[in-house]
Design a protein around this motif. Structure first.
Motif, PDB file in Angstrom:
ATOM      1  N   UNK A  36       9.222  11.672  -3.590  1.00 51.24           N
ATOM      2  CA  UNK A  36       9.726  10.690  -4.539  1.00 51.24           C
ATOM      3  C   UNK A  36      10.281   9.496  -3.763  1.00 51.24           C
ATOM      4  N   UNK A  37      10.335   8.345  -4.401  1.00 57.02           N
ATOM      5  CA  UNK A  37      10.899   7.161  -3.749  1.00 57.02           C
ATOM      6  C   UNK A  37      12.372   7.387  -3.400  1.00 57.02           C
ATOM      7  N   UNK A  38      13.096   8.018  -4.298  1.00 62.51           N
ATOM      8  CA  UNK A  38      14.511   8.294  -4.030  1.00 62.51           C
ATOM      9  C   UNK A  38      14.674   9.146  -2.781  1.00 62.51           C
ATOM     10  N   UNK A  39      13.816  10.143  -2.647  1.00 64.82           N
ATOM     11  CA  UNK A  39      13.905  11.056  -1.513  1.00 64.82           C
ATOM     12  C   UNK A  39      13.575  10.349  -0.208  1.00 64.82           C
ATOM     13  N   UNK A  40      12.434   9.689  -0.155  1.00 65.90           N
ATOM     14  CA  UNK A  40      11.981   9.134   1.120  1.00 65.90           C
ATOM     15  C   UNK A  40      12.921   8.028   1.601  1.00 65.90           C
TER      16      UNK A  40
ATOM     17  N   UNK B 111      -5.265   5.612   1.498  1.00 63.67           N
ATOM     18  CA  UNK B 111      -5.639   4.280   1.028  1.00 63.67           C
ATOM     19  C   UNK B 111      -4.938   3.168   1.769  1.00 63.67           C
ATOM     20  N   UNK B 112      -4.016   3.512   2.652  1.00 65.91           N
ATOM     21  CA  UNK B 112      -3.398   2.585   3.594  1.00 65.91           C
ATOM     22  C   UNK B 112      -3.662   3.135   4.991  1.00 65.91           C
ATOM     23  N   UNK B 113      -3.628   2.274   6.002  1.00 67.20           N
ATOM     24  CA  UNK B 113      -3.919   2.787   7.344  1.00 67.20           C
ATOM     25  C   UNK B 113      -2.990   3.946   7.672  1.00 67.20           C
ATOM     26  N   UNK B 114      -1.690   3.760   7.395  1.00 73.57           N
ATOM     27  CA  UNK B 114      -0.723   4.860   7.499  1.00 73.57           C
ATOM     28  C   UNK B 114       0.094   4.917   6.216  1.00 73.57           C
ATOM     29  N   UNK B 115       0.449   6.121   5.809  1.00 71.49           N
ATOM     30  CA  UNK B 115       1.112   6.318   4.516  1.00 71.49           C
ATOM     31  C   UNK B 115       2.450   5.588   4.433  1.00 71.49           C
ATOM     32  N   UNK B 116       3.167   5.471   5.559  1.00 70.82           N
ATOM     33  CA  UNK B 116       4.473   4.822   5.519  1.00 70.82           C
ATOM     34  C   UNK B 116       4.376   3.388   4.999  1.00 70.82           C
ATOM     35  N   UNK B 117       3.206   2.766   5.178  1.00 66.25           N
ATOM     36  CA  UNK B 117       3.055   1.359   4.820  1.00 66.25           C
ATOM     37  C   UNK B 117       3.092   1.112   3.319  1.00 66.25           C
ATOM     38  N   UNK B 118       3.041   2.182   2.534  1.00 64.73           N
ATOM     39  CA  UNK B 118       3.115   2.043   1.081  1.00 64.73           C
ATOM     40  C   UNK B 118       4.358   2.713   0.504  1.00 64.73           C
ATOM     41  N   UNK B 119       5.269   3.135   1.384  1.00 60.35           N
ATOM     42  CA  UNK B 119       6.436   3.876   0.911  1.00 60.35           C
ATOM     43  C   UNK B 119       7.731   3.074   0.990  1.00 60.35           C
ATOM     44  N   UNK B 120       7.688   1.911   1.602  1.00 61.24           N
ATOM     45  CA  UNK B 120       8.892   1.089   1.681  1.00 61.24           C
ATOM     46  C   UNK B 120       9.879   1.532   2.731  1.00 61.24           C
TER      47      UNK B 120
END
Length: 401
Positions: free
Chosen positions: A200-204, A231-240
């Motif tokens: 979840x966004x709250x968690x990460x 769908x992004x080169x690395x997942x962190x790039x879409x997690x904020x």
């Protein structure tokens, strides 16, 4: 020499139980076994074959580099390694790269670096590593202990100490464990082996904040999620959020063994000369293939295509579920998807995997209750449709048996 599945039982250590089939060739997302039977590959070698089988860009890179130089010790560097490291830094938050051979080795390096960083900056008492239940970080004794699955780490004697486990997506459970003695928090930005669980966004964002509060490094294990899988080169790039250390492997070489640990200059400086190493890490042949894989995946067309393919597969799985009522939900992101079995079919994920293989489609499981799909990022839409048709037949065979 006649090679059959029986030979495995004669000559191989019995830590695996491979299927009866032996694949011998592949092209794109199709695979053929010894008997010439064709399969649609929805497994991708467990999220490794990001461009399918024998992609021309990878074949060309391998053939070209194979006629130049294969291997040097790390007494010297090489051109493919430097080019690949430069491209990884340019495409991510990273400023420094360490190469290894596998995800476990990259994670081992990340954990050792975190401990050394804490020792140098804060002293020996700051050594706690926190990870999460149902995580998977590799099979070395250190990484398998950090991974939150006792079934993989029990039975080998005393485990490395200073390791605690919180509950994924439960920020309170992390808050109860973390302190100024914590040197690192390690997590997958989308749990793979643990059941394809998205954060979840709250968690990460909460994990990032807690790490900052306690001067702990945030380590993202992107071994499975990296190189375009979500769908992004690395997942962190879409997690904020941005980790302090990131590990990548699997798809990085498109099927050729290679891994990397990415971090900042300030953190990297604590792995001084002689503190860590790898004979094959940064091998010229592996880096040349990985450079071709990265160049091919890290384009708008391929990354946008992942989301398109996710939509088609989700629609197909939902249509199958509308007919047979076997899934409670379809989880995941991009082309790391998990079909969670409902209460009626609990514990039977492997049956569906085997039934699918019989019909001619290769998939995976993520625990006993989740069927996992990690196909090529560039799988043809006609292959998706054929694979879904075959998977539906496999489901029908189980439901109607």
């Amino acid at each position: 020499m006649k090679v059959s599945r029986d030979l495995f039982d004669q000559v191989m250590v019995p830590n695996y139980a491979p299927a009866a089939i032996i694949p011998v060739s592949g092209k794109g997302s199709r695979v053929w076994d010894q008997n010439g039977k064709e399969y649609v590959d929805f497994a991708g070698g467990i999220a490794v074959s990001c461009l399918g089988h024998c992609h021309p860009n990878l074949v060309n890179a391998l053939q070209t580099q194979s006629e130049k130089i294969w291997h040097l010790s790390n007494v010297m560097t090489n051109e493919p390694a430097l080019r690949l490291a430069s491209k990884l830094c340019a495409a991510t938050f990273a400023e420094k790269v360490y190469f290894a051979n596998s995800g476990a080795e990259a994670n081992e390096a990340a954990l050792k670096l975190a401990r050394r960083f804490a020792l140098d900056n804060y002293g020996a008492e700051k050594d706690q590593i926190i990870a999460f239940d149902k995580a998977f970080h590799g099979r070395t004794f250190f990484t398998v202990t950090v991974g939150g699955q006792a079934a993989y780490s029990d039975g080998f004697g005393p485990k490395p100490g200073g390791i605690s486990h919180a509950e994924y997506n439960n920020l309170a459970s992390l808050e109860a464990l973390i302190s100024d003695k914590t040197c690192a928090v390690m997590l997958e930005p989308l749990q793979g082996e643990g059941g394809v669980i998205s954060p979840t966004q709250e968690f990460i964002k909460g994990v990032r904040a807690l790490c900052d509060k306690h001067n702990a490094l945030m380590i993202f294990d992107e071994v499975q999620t990296g190189v375009g899988r979500t769908g992004h080169l690395y997942a962190y790039q879409d997690l904020g959020v941005t980790p302090d250390i990131l590990t990548t492997a699997k798809a990085l070489g498109g099927g050729f063994p290679i891994a990397a640990m990415l971090t900042t200059t300030e953190i990297a400086k604590h792995l001084k000369i002689g503190t860590h190493g790898s004979t094959y890490g940064g091998n010229a042949l592996a880096c040349a293939v990985a450079e071709a894989a990265l160049d091919t995946v890290n384009t708008k067309a391929v990354l946008d295509g992942v989301s398109q393919r996710e939509h088609v597969i989700r629609e197909g799985l939902n249509a199958i579920n509308a007919k047979f009522d076997i899934f409670s939900e379809i989880r995941g992101k991009g082309l790391l998807l998990g079909a969670a079995l409902n209460k009626k079919y609990q514990g039977r994920a492997k049956e569906f995997l085997m039934a699918a293989a019989d019909i001619g489609v290769m998939c995976l499981i993520a625990g006993p209750n989740v069927i996992r799909f990690t196909p090529s990022l560039v799988i043809e839409l006609e292959d998706i449709q054929l694979g879904l048709e075959r998977f539906e037949q496999a489901v029908a065979n189980i439901v109607n048996s």
